[in-house]
Design a protein around this motif. Structure first.
Motif: not given
Length: 273
Positions: A217, A250, A256
């Motif tokens: 993360s 991504k 994220g």
């Protein structure tokens, strides 16, 4: 305009059945300096390997607490393996160390002669020139080219950068650099977890479970830009990250998570600085 954030989040050291996850291979954004790549055909009119040669940046007057300058020759730039994309906030090509036709010379070395190659083979490769064009110029990041880089009419500098205005006075470049703001996205934090449990140091954290997703993360310094976040695993432990080692990708946001399943037991390694 698409901006890429190559988040080298983790590298692996593989030892038989145990894989150690190294800490995120990046630093938090807080206090990070404005990074400049400064390139010249040579940093001395004499041989660079002379131990008496003093390498001094031509970008004088920049606050060292705010600016970090990496100095290279064109030869070193051409031979470099690291990705320029996301590595610097600005690139500056200085005036030549030479004069006349010796400026950023394209002359190829004669292997039959034993001589100093300091003055020759100082054209940028098409590969590096296009990398700068795509990763910097097309993204609006500053690239400053002194008029000396265009001294050779058939050079790759002229071929690739023909539409880029040249500068003559380095003082104008320094002034513009002082006015620049950092637009290259920064990582503010990265954490590694499995099933909600943090994977910390080898002597502190639990051993991760094989074949269960491990979450990487992140938090970035930007709220909403057109960029991608990528997860690389340094499988061969050579401190280089190439496309074959890209695991996940991504669209990036302020925060994220990227994930990866390891097929061996893994524990996170010690901080390496």
């Amino acid at each position: 305009m698409q901006r890429w954030v190559r988040l080298f989040l983790v590298s692996l050291l593989i030892f038989t059945s145990i894989t150690y996850i190294q800490p995120p291979h990046t630093k938090a954004a807080a206090g990070e300096k404005f990074k400049i790549l400064e390139v010249r055909d040579a940093w001395s009119a004499t041989n660079r390997i002379d131990p008496k040669t003093v390498i001094t940046s031509m970008l004088t007057g920049l606050d060292a607490t705010k600016y970090e300058i990496k100095i290279m020759t064109v030869k070193e730039l051409n031979a470099s393996r690291f990705s320029l994309d996301g590595a610097f906030d600005a690139i500056v090509f200085d005036s030549s160390a030479f004069s006349g036709t010796d400026r950023y010379s394209m002359t190829i070395s004669d292997t039959k002669k034993n001589h100093n190659t300091n003055k020759i083979e100082n054209d940028i490769t098409k590969l590096k020139a296009n990398e700068i064009k795509n990763a910097y110029l097309k993204k609006g990041l500053p690239v400053f080219l002194h008029q000396d880089v265009f001294a050779q009419t058939s050079s790759n500098f002229n071929l690739i950068f023909k539409d880029v205005p040249a500068y003559t006075d380095v003082a104008t470049v320094i002034t513009k650099l002082k006015a620049q703001k950092i637009v290259r996205p920064r990582l503010e934090s990265v954490s590694i977890q499995q099933n909600g449990a943090a994977l910390t140091g080898v002597d502190k954290g639990p051993m991760a479970v094989p074949n269960v997703p491990i979450d990487f993360s992140y938090t970035t310094s930007v709220e909403n830009t057109n960029q991608l976040v990528q997860l690389f695993i340094d499988f061969d432990s050579n401190d280089q990250f190439d496309e074959s080692e890209k695991i996940d990708e991504k669209p990036a946001g302020k925060t994220g998570t990227l994930t990866y399943n390891f097929d061996a037991q893994v524990i996170r390694g010690h901080e390496t600085g």
